[in-house]
Design a protein around this motif. Structure first.
Motif, PDB file in Angstrom:
ATOM      1  N   SER A  14       3.381   9.302  -9.314  1.00  0.00           N
ATOM      2  CA  SER A  14       4.469   9.617 -10.234  1.00  0.00           C
ATOM      3  C   SER A  14       4.232   9.023 -11.608  1.00  0.00           C
ATOM      4  CB  SER A  14       5.806   9.136  -9.665  1.00  0.00           C
ATOM      5  OG  SER A  14       5.829   7.732  -9.583  1.00  0.00           O
ATOM      6  N   VAL A  15       3.518   7.923 -11.701  1.00  0.00           N
ATOM      7  CA  VAL A  15       3.218   7.327 -13.001  1.00  0.00           C
ATOM      8  C   VAL A  15       2.061   8.065 -13.667  1.00  0.00           C
ATOM      9  CG1 VAL A  15       2.347   5.246 -14.138  1.00  0.00           C
ATOM     10  CG2 VAL A  15       4.135   5.060 -12.416  1.00  0.00           C
ATOM     11  N   VAL A  16       1.026   8.359 -12.907  1.00  0.00           N
ATOM     12  CA  VAL A  16      -0.162   8.990 -13.476  1.00  0.00           C
ATOM     13  C   VAL A  16       0.114  10.443 -13.870  1.00  0.00           C
ATOM     14  CG1 VAL A  16      -2.522   9.724 -12.933  1.00  0.00           C
ATOM     15  CG2 VAL A  16      -1.738   7.464 -12.274  1.00  0.00           C
ATOM     16  N   LEU A  17       0.885  11.142 -13.060  1.00  0.00           N
ATOM     17  CA  LEU A  17       1.145  12.561 -13.318  1.00  0.00           C
ATOM     18  C   LEU A  17       2.439  12.813 -14.070  1.00  0.00           C
ATOM     19  CD1 LEU A  17       0.063  13.941  -9.832  1.00  0.00           C
ATOM     20  CD2 LEU A  17      -1.281  13.841 -11.935  1.00  0.00           C
ATOM     21  N   ALA A  45       0.823  -1.207   0.000  1.00  0.00           N
ATOM     22  CA  ALA A  45       0.000   0.000   0.000  1.00  0.00           C
ATOM     23  C   ALA A  45       0.860   1.260   0.000  1.00  0.00           C
ATOM     24  CB  ALA A  45      -0.931   0.000   1.208  1.00  0.00           C
ATOM     25  N   VAL A  46       1.930   1.248   0.770  1.00  0.00           N
ATOM     26  CA  VAL A  46       2.827   2.403   0.804  1.00  0.00           C
ATOM     27  C   VAL A  46       3.531   2.572  -0.535  1.00  0.00           C
ATOM     28  CG1 VAL A  46       4.923   3.312   1.866  1.00  0.00           C
ATOM     29  CG2 VAL A  46       3.122   2.370   3.294  1.00  0.00           C
ATOM     30  N   LEU A  47       3.997   1.468  -1.114  1.00  0.00           N
ATOM     31  CA  LEU A  47       4.653   1.559  -2.419  1.00  0.00           C
ATOM     32  C   LEU A  47       3.698   2.076  -3.489  1.00  0.00           C
ATOM     33  CD1 LEU A  47       6.831  -1.667  -2.459  1.00  0.00           C
ATOM     34  CD2 LEU A  47       7.613   0.684  -2.351  1.00  0.00           C
ATOM     35  N   MET A  48       2.464   1.622  -3.461  1.00  0.00           N
ATOM     36  CA  MET A  48       1.488   2.112  -4.434  1.00  0.00           C
ATOM     37  C   MET A  48       1.201   3.596  -4.232  1.00  0.00           C
ATOM     38  SD  MET A  48       0.868  -0.219  -6.543  1.00  0.00           S
ATOM     39  CE  MET A  48      -0.563   0.348  -7.395  1.00  0.00           C
ATOM     40  N   ALA A  49       1.168   4.040  -2.989  1.00  0.00           N
ATOM     41  CA  ALA A  49       0.927   5.453  -2.713  1.00  0.00           C
ATOM     42  C   ALA A  49       2.073   6.322  -3.218  1.00  0.00           C
ATOM     43  CB  ALA A  49       0.735   5.669  -1.216  1.00  0.00           C
TER      44      ALA A  49
END
Length: 105
Positions: free
Chosen positions: A52-55, A43-47
């Motif tokens: 950074s990937v989407v933006l 969960a922390v890694l996804m946060a």
């Protein structure tokens, strides 16, 4: 001033975590917390990774949706699906795909 801010932030973080886990003995954690702990790291890694990937900025000359960040994330995810227990392989493949996409795009 920066040092004082960092020390105070560390003290607040420690106090919050100590209040939650300090009084408990490791063998007496509630069952719900025990079951939830394996999901904390993903969960922390996804946060960290998803924004950074989407933006990420789109490349100037390539397709607008295809950024090196997205390529690296997708390759890392794909390798991780098959090699769940090999973190270094997943990480190295994602970084290599990002570098290759950055070079080619």
């Amino acid at each position: 001033m920066t040092t004082v801010t960092i020390v105070l932030m560390g003290a607040v973080t420690f106090a919050l975590r100590f209040c939650f886990f300090g009084p408990l003995k490791p063998e007496r954690l509630p069952g719900g917390i025990e079951r939830a702990l394996p999901y904390v790291m993903p969960a922390v890694l996804m946060a960290i990774i998803v924004p950074s990937v989407v933006l990420a900025p789109a490349p100037d000359d390539g397709p607008g949706w295809l950024s090196p960040y997205l390529v690296g994330a997708l390759v890392g995810f794909g390798v991780g699906v098959f090699k769940k227990d090999n973190f270094f392989l997943v990480f190295a493949s994602a970084v290599a795909a990002f570098a290759l996409a950055k070079f080619l795009l």
